[in-house]
Design a protein around this motif. Structure first.
Motif, PDB file in Angstrom:
ATOM      1  N   ASN A   1      41.904 -25.922  62.055  1.00 34.01           N
ATOM      2  CA  ASN A   1      41.358 -24.887  61.170  1.00 34.01           C
ATOM      3  C   ASN A   1      41.621 -25.190  59.697  1.00 34.01           C
ATOM      4  N   GLY A   2      41.840 -26.474  59.379  1.00 35.76           N
ATOM      5  CA  GLY A   2      42.074 -26.841  57.983  1.00 35.76           C
ATOM      6  C   GLY A   2      43.366 -26.296  57.415  1.00 35.76           C
TER       7      GLY A   2
ATOM      8  N   VAL B   1      50.636 -12.524  66.910  1.00 42.92           N
ATOM      9  CA  VAL B   1      49.554 -13.508  66.994  1.00 42.92           C
ATOM     10  C   VAL B   1      49.363 -14.184  65.645  1.00 42.92           C
ATOM     11  N   GLY B   2      48.707 -15.351  65.696  1.00 40.86           N
ATOM     12  CA  GLY B   2      48.408 -16.088  64.479  1.00 40.86           C
ATOM     13  C   GLY B   2      46.957 -15.952  64.067  1.00 40.86           C
ATOM     14  N   PRO B   3      46.561 -16.602  62.976  1.00 40.08           N
ATOM     15  CA  PRO B   3      45.217 -16.454  62.423  1.00 40.08           C
ATOM     16  C   PRO B   3      44.191 -17.454  62.937  1.00 40.08           C
ATOM     17  N   VAL B   4      44.614 -18.407  63.765  1.00 41.36           N
ATOM     18  CA  VAL B   4      43.682 -19.435  64.245  1.00 41.36           C
ATOM     19  C   VAL B   4      42.655 -18.824  65.193  1.00 41.36           C
ATOM     20  N   CYS B   5      41.448 -19.356  65.166  1.00 37.90           N
ATOM     21  CA  CYS B   5      40.348 -18.789  65.958  1.00 37.90           C
ATOM     22  C   CYS B   5      40.404 -19.254  67.405  1.00 37.90           C
ATOM     23  N   GLU B   6      41.460 -18.929  68.079  1.00 37.95           N
ATOM     24  CA  GLU B   6      41.659 -19.200  69.502  1.00 37.95           C
ATOM     25  C   GLU B   6      42.456 -18.034  70.094  1.00 37.95           C
ATOM     26  N   SER B   7      42.062 -17.575  71.256  1.00 44.81           N
ATOM     27  CA  SER B   7      42.838 -16.513  71.904  1.00 44.81           C
ATOM     28  C   SER B   7      44.231 -16.980  72.276  1.00 44.81           C
ATOM     29  N   SER B   8      44.390 -18.293  72.475  1.00 42.60           N
ATOM     30  CA  SER B   8      45.708 -18.838  72.825  1.00 42.60           C
ATOM     31  C   SER B   8      46.664 -18.862  71.636  1.00 42.60           C
ATOM     32  N   ASP B   9      46.166 -18.514  70.440  1.00 44.97           N
ATOM     33  CA  ASP B   9      47.043 -18.462  69.267  1.00 44.97           C
ATOM     34  C   ASP B   9      47.850 -17.169  69.298  1.00 44.97           C
TER      35      ASP B   9
ATOM     36  N   ALA C   1      51.891 -17.815  60.442  1.00 46.74           N
ATOM     37  CA  ALA C   1      52.088 -19.008  61.276  1.00 46.74           C
ATOM     38  C   ALA C   1      51.061 -18.979  62.397  1.00 46.74           C
ATOM     39  N   ALA C   2      50.758 -20.147  62.950  1.00 50.42           N
ATOM     40  CA  ALA C   2      49.733 -20.229  63.986  1.00 50.42           C
ATOM     41  C   ALA C   2      50.107 -21.289  65.010  1.00 50.42           C
ATOM     42  N   MET C   3      49.263 -21.395  66.039  1.00 50.54           N
ATOM     43  CA  MET C   3      49.532 -22.332  67.118  1.00 50.54           C
ATOM     44  C   MET C   3      49.557 -23.776  66.627  1.00 50.54           C
ATOM     45  N   ASN C   4      48.875 -24.085  65.535  1.00 52.27           N
ATOM     46  CA  ASN C   4      48.938 -25.453  65.019  1.00 52.27           C
ATOM     47  C   ASN C   4      50.292 -25.743  64.378  1.00 52.27           C
ATOM     48  N   ASP C   5      51.048 -24.694  64.014  1.00 56.02           N
ATOM     49  CA  ASP C   5      52.380 -24.850  63.432  1.00 56.02           C
ATOM     50  C   ASP C   5      53.467 -24.901  64.502  1.00 56.02           C
ATOM     51  N   LEU C   6      53.339 -24.063  65.509  1.00 59.70           N
ATOM     52  CA  LEU C   6      54.283 -24.004  66.636  1.00 59.70           C
ATOM     53  C   LEU C   6      53.446 -23.908  67.902  1.00 59.70           C
ATOM     54  N   MET C   7      53.291 -25.032  68.577  1.00 62.38           N
ATOM     55  CA  MET C   7      52.358 -25.140  69.686  1.00 62.38           C
ATOM     56  C   MET C   7      52.930 -24.678  71.024  1.00 62.38           C
ATOM     57  N   ARG C   8      54.234 -24.612  71.152  1.00 58.87           N
ATOM     58  CA  ARG C   8      54.856 -24.404  72.458  1.00 58.87           C
ATOM     59  C   ARG C   8      54.365 -23.140  73.181  1.00 58.87           C
ATOM     60  N   PRO C   9      54.236 -21.991  72.520  1.00 62.13           N
ATOM     61  CA  PRO C   9      53.743 -20.814  73.256  1.00 62.13           C
ATOM     62  C   PRO C   9      52.336 -21.015  73.809  1.00 62.13           C
TER      63      PRO C   9
END
Length: 425
Positions: free
Chosen positions: A384-385, A342-350, A307-315
């Motif tokens: 990230n597609g 952490v998730g796999p998206v290329c952002e430290s905020s993920d 899972a990643a920030m694009n799936d659950l954005m609140r954190p």
């Protein structure tokens, strides 16, 4: 209360093991509990049973059609904030005369669609919007049923990004201008003034801000009636919080919230609209994810999940906390260690959690992000597609995929190459 619990060492949604859902649907996926959604709606309906009140579920919290069908089937109305939400609510079977259209930026096309559909009420949030709605209604030959949203300048003591009732927020008519705007609205041919609307924010864990706002509304109603303004409805919004963390202040129950409403505005002879969203859907859902890798750094341990920030954005957006439960129940007394999830998206905020005390995790383990039923799937995207996450509704010992994961072909189908690139290689 929610209906996610360990049964024989495995985390279940009602009577369905999350492992079974993950095996069939894949991860990440959202899982919602019918029993929890039902219980929470009925808690509000029962709390307000002695008042002339309609519970209009705020679908911005979770707009899945199955969730809407379930709640409207129980008697809920729907609070919408866009033409898209209104269309989806109608498609889910919500009666138009139980729909309230809120939001600060309604377009003329959205206004016309709402009036043509016959919604119960449009909540107006500015004078320019009032003028636009008047023009649209006159062109259609109707009068728009209106509540005017006022900003009571009350601090809801919640996160800055979800407070809506202070003077510096974009929502509603400033308190000092309210009487003038109401009096003017009464003169407009296309406007039928019915009431006052107010909403001070979200994830509120203390009843005091509600009481302060509702007492100000009571005073305003008295002034408006003295001015000859018709006030027969009060839209009191939502905002009651849910527990995300064991250390959170326990939110007051709907019955205590209803008691505040009753003693502040319950004797004004107005029909009431209450608009809970998070309080109904929040802990009715979880996000199930699988650990992809366990990465040992020099100073930190990372559990990288699918899972990643694009799936659950609140954190990422709010630094929000979600409890993380292993799907396989840890042994009693197992030692816990700090870990970053952490998730796999290329952002430290993920990042879902930093230095979270968790039992040992390993690659391929399933985890559940709790209290993810509100502002989870509705805020998700395809950064990230990554395809949108499927949603699953559980009812007892059965479950159904109520939104499937799109294929990459479907994701690409909305795009089109211009003619000059069609033959490019």
């Amino acid at each position: 209360m929610h209906h996610f619990s360990y049964i024989d060492g495995r985390l279940h949604a009602e009577a369905v093991p999350l492992e079974a859902i993950a095996a069939q649907v894949g991860t990440p996926c959202y899982v919602y509990s019918t029993a929890t959604l039902t219980r929470h709606y009925r808690a509000f309906a029962d709390a307000f049973a002695d008042l002339d009140a309609t519970i209009c579920y705020a679908m911005k919290a979770n707009g899945n059609r199955a969730v809407l069908r379930l709640l409207t089937g129980l008697g809920a109305g729907v609070d919408v904030v866009s033409g898209g939400e209104m269309g989806l609510a109608l498609a889910a079977g919500a009666p138009a005369d139980r729909i309230v259209f809120s939001g600060v930026g309604k377009t003329k096309d959205e206004m016309a669609a709402a009036l043509n559909a016959g919604v119960h009420q449009i909540n107006v949030e500015s004078e320019p919007e009032l003028d636009a709605l008047d023009a649209v209604a006159r062109e259609l030959g109707v009068r728009a049923p209106v509540a005017i949203r006022v900003n009571p300048d009350v601090d809801a003591a919640t996160h800055a990004k979800i407070t809506t009732g202070k003077a510096e927020n974009k929502f509603g008519i400033e308190w000092t201008s309210a009487r003038t705007v109401f009096r003017r609205a009464m003169t407009l041919e296309g406007i039928a003034v019915h009431g006052v609307a107010v909403h001070i924010g979200s994830q509120i864990l203390d009843l005091a801000p509600f009481e302060a706002a509702f007492r100000k509304v009571r005073d305003l109603v008295a002034l408006l009636r003295a001015d000859g303004v018709t006030i027969d409805r009060l839209d009191l919004g939502g905002g009651l919080g849910v527990p995300y963390h064991a250390d959170d202040h326990t939110p007051p129950p709907p019955s205590a919230y209803a008691a505040v409403v009753a003693r502040t505005v319950g004797d004004l002879g107005c029909a009431l609209t209450i608009e809970p969203g998070r309080a109904i859907a929040g802990n009715a859902g979880v996000l199930v994810s699988r650990v992809t890798y366990l990465k040992e750094g020099m100073t930190r341990t990372f559990a990288i999940v699918d899972a990643a920030m694009n799936d659950l954005m609140r954190p990422a957006l709010y630094d929000a906390w979600h409890d993380i439960w292993p799907v396989v129940e840890p042994s009693a007394g197992v030692e816990r260690h700090p870990i970053d999830v952490v998730g796999p998206v290329c952002e430290s905020s993920d990042t879902f959690a930093r230095d979270r005390s968790l039992p040992p995790l390993a690659a391929d383990d399933l985890v559940a992000f709790m209290t993810a039923g509100a502002y989870g799937a509705v805020m998700s995207g395809q950064y990230n597609g990554r395809p949108l996450v499927p949603e699953v509704l559980v009812d007892g010992d059965r479950f159904h995929v109520v939104r499937r994961r799109p294929t990459l072909t479907e994701m690409a189908s909305l795009e089109d190459l211009p003619p000059w690139l069609t033959d490019a290689r």
